[in-house]
Design an enzyme around this catalytic site. Structure first.
Site, mmCIF file in Angstrom:
data_model
loop_
_atom_site.group_PDB
_atom_site.id
_atom_site.type_symbol
_atom_site.label_atom_id
_atom_site.label_comp_id
_atom_site.label_asym_id
_atom_site.label_seq_id
_atom_site.Cartn_x
_atom_site.Cartn_y
_atom_site.Cartn_z
ATOM 1 N N CYS A 86 2.900 -6.933 9.723
ATOM 2 C CA CYS A 86 2.695 -5.794 8.828
ATOM 3 C C CYS A 86 4.071 -5.427 8.299
ATOM 4 O O CYS A 86 5.035 -5.364 9.074
ATOM 5 C CB CYS A 86 2.077 -4.622 9.586
ATOM 6 S SG CYS A 86 2.007 -3.100 8.604
ATOM 7 N N GLU A 112 5.500 5.715 7.926
ATOM 8 C CA GLU A 112 5.406 6.538 6.707
ATOM 9 C C GLU A 112 6.022 7.929 6.959
ATOM 10 O O GLU A 112 6.550 8.556 6.063
ATOM 11 C CB GLU A 112 3.937 6.686 6.254
ATOM 12 C CG GLU A 112 3.302 5.393 5.751
ATOM 13 C CD GLU A 112 3.643 5.043 4.291
ATOM 14 O OE1 GLU A 112 3.829 5.955 3.475
ATOM 15 O OE2 GLU A 112 3.727 3.830 3.986
ATOM 16 N N CYS A 126 2.387 -6.976 1.541
ATOM 17 C CA CYS A 126 1.427 -6.286 2.394
ATOM 18 C C CYS A 126 0.596 -7.360 3.084
ATOM 19 O O CYS A 126 -0.033 -8.199 2.406
ATOM 20 C CB CYS A 126 0.536 -5.392 1.532
ATOM 21 S SG CYS A 126 -0.814 -4.628 2.444
ATOM 22 N N SER A 177 0.830 -1.202 0.000
ATOM 23 C CA SER A 177 0.000 0.000 0.000
ATOM 24 C C SER A 177 0.869 1.259 0.000
ATOM 25 O O SER A 177 0.442 2.303 -0.475
ATOM 26 C CB SER A 177 -0.885 0.001 1.244
ATOM 27 O OG SER A 177 -0.073 -0.099 2.404
#
Ligand code: DGL
Length: 267
Positions: A183, A152, A74, A12
């Protein structure tokens, strides 16, 4: 015969670069093509139907680029979409869940923790896979939704990251001997997570385990690339502005030779 077509990897966002890094380190002769679906991140709070649609869309893009194998880097997409894609006719697809489960079962003394996005944990993909593999293992699963934005943002070892890790995980200390990082963003927080849980808990990095699975799949399909003098440059595509992703990617990939991120309109 050698197969020099690229391996396609997607996530993602930029979390899947942890998987790319491990694949690159283990198989430096392989050309790698990465797609970060940065326009639609996060997947972890979206519905199953949406994640399945995005996953098919991303795989379609990679196949059109001529990849020989797709790595769904992912956990959310692996948990929600892969069971729906059993009839998939295109390139072979490797997910990230199986490798982590196998590694955890191998080393646990009976108490496994699994952390991931809300979607991954709610899907029960890990819980079911662990139950299939081995009986009598105690499994504690927990969603840690704030971890993805921290990664991120590049905030992986500051006070805020430590406070968030403490809030999510402090009560698991002493309760689990093995923790699966379910994750692909989470390996970036390994140190912080490890400090929170203490030395008694071993962490399973889904990136390393997935690279191992990719090696097995390449051998099974006889698809290894030919030997090269120098590792091929990584091709890097994103679905939103490339600038930001490139900064984080450089931090994550260090010395790995990666081309400037290129915007692709696949949505
Ligand atoms: N890296 C993705 C995973 O492994 C999650 C990030 C997201 O929520 O989009 O599940």
């Amino acid at each position: 015969m050698a197969d020099d077509r690229p391996i396609g990897i997607f996530d993602s966002g930029i979390g899947g670069l942890t998987v790319l890094r491990e694949i690159h380190l283990r198989f430096p002769d392989e050309e790698l093509l990465y797609l970060g679906d940065t326009a639609r991140v996060p997947y972890g709070s979206k519905s199953k139907d949406t994640v399945v649609r995005y996953t098919r869309n991303n795989i379609g893009f990679l196949e059109a680029e001529g990849v020989k194998l797709v790595v769904v880097a992912c956990n959310t997409a692996s948990a929600y979409a892969l069971p729906e894609m059993k009839e998939h006719k295109g390139a072979p697809v490797v997910g990230v869940i199986q490798g982590g489960v196998e590694a955890a079962v191998k080393i646990t003394r009976g108490r496994i923790g699994v952390i991931g996005t809300e979607a991954t944990i709610n899907s029960n993909a890990y819980q079911n896979a662990l139950a299939r593999f081995s009986h009598g293992i105690y499994v504690m699963a927990r969603a840690c939704p704030m971890f993805v934005p921290l990664v991120e943002e590049g905030w992986v070892d500051n006070d805020i990251a430590r406070a968030v890790a403490h809030r999510y995980l402090a009560d698991l200390r002493g309760q689990v001997d093995t923790l699966v990082l379910g994750c692909t963003h989470y390996p970036m927080l390994k140190e912080t997570i490890s400090q929170t849980l203490g030395e008694g808990t071993r962490l399973i990095d889904s990136a390393e385990e997935t690279a191992r699975m990719v090696g097995l799949e390449l051998d099974r399909l006889e698809m290894r690339a030919s030997e090269k003098k120098k590792p091929p440059r990584v091709r890097f595509y994103v679905t939103d502005s490339p600038k930001r992703s490139m900064e984080v990617a450089r931090r994550m990939l260090g010395q790995i030779d990666v081309q400037e991120a290129e915007y692709v309109d696949i949505i």
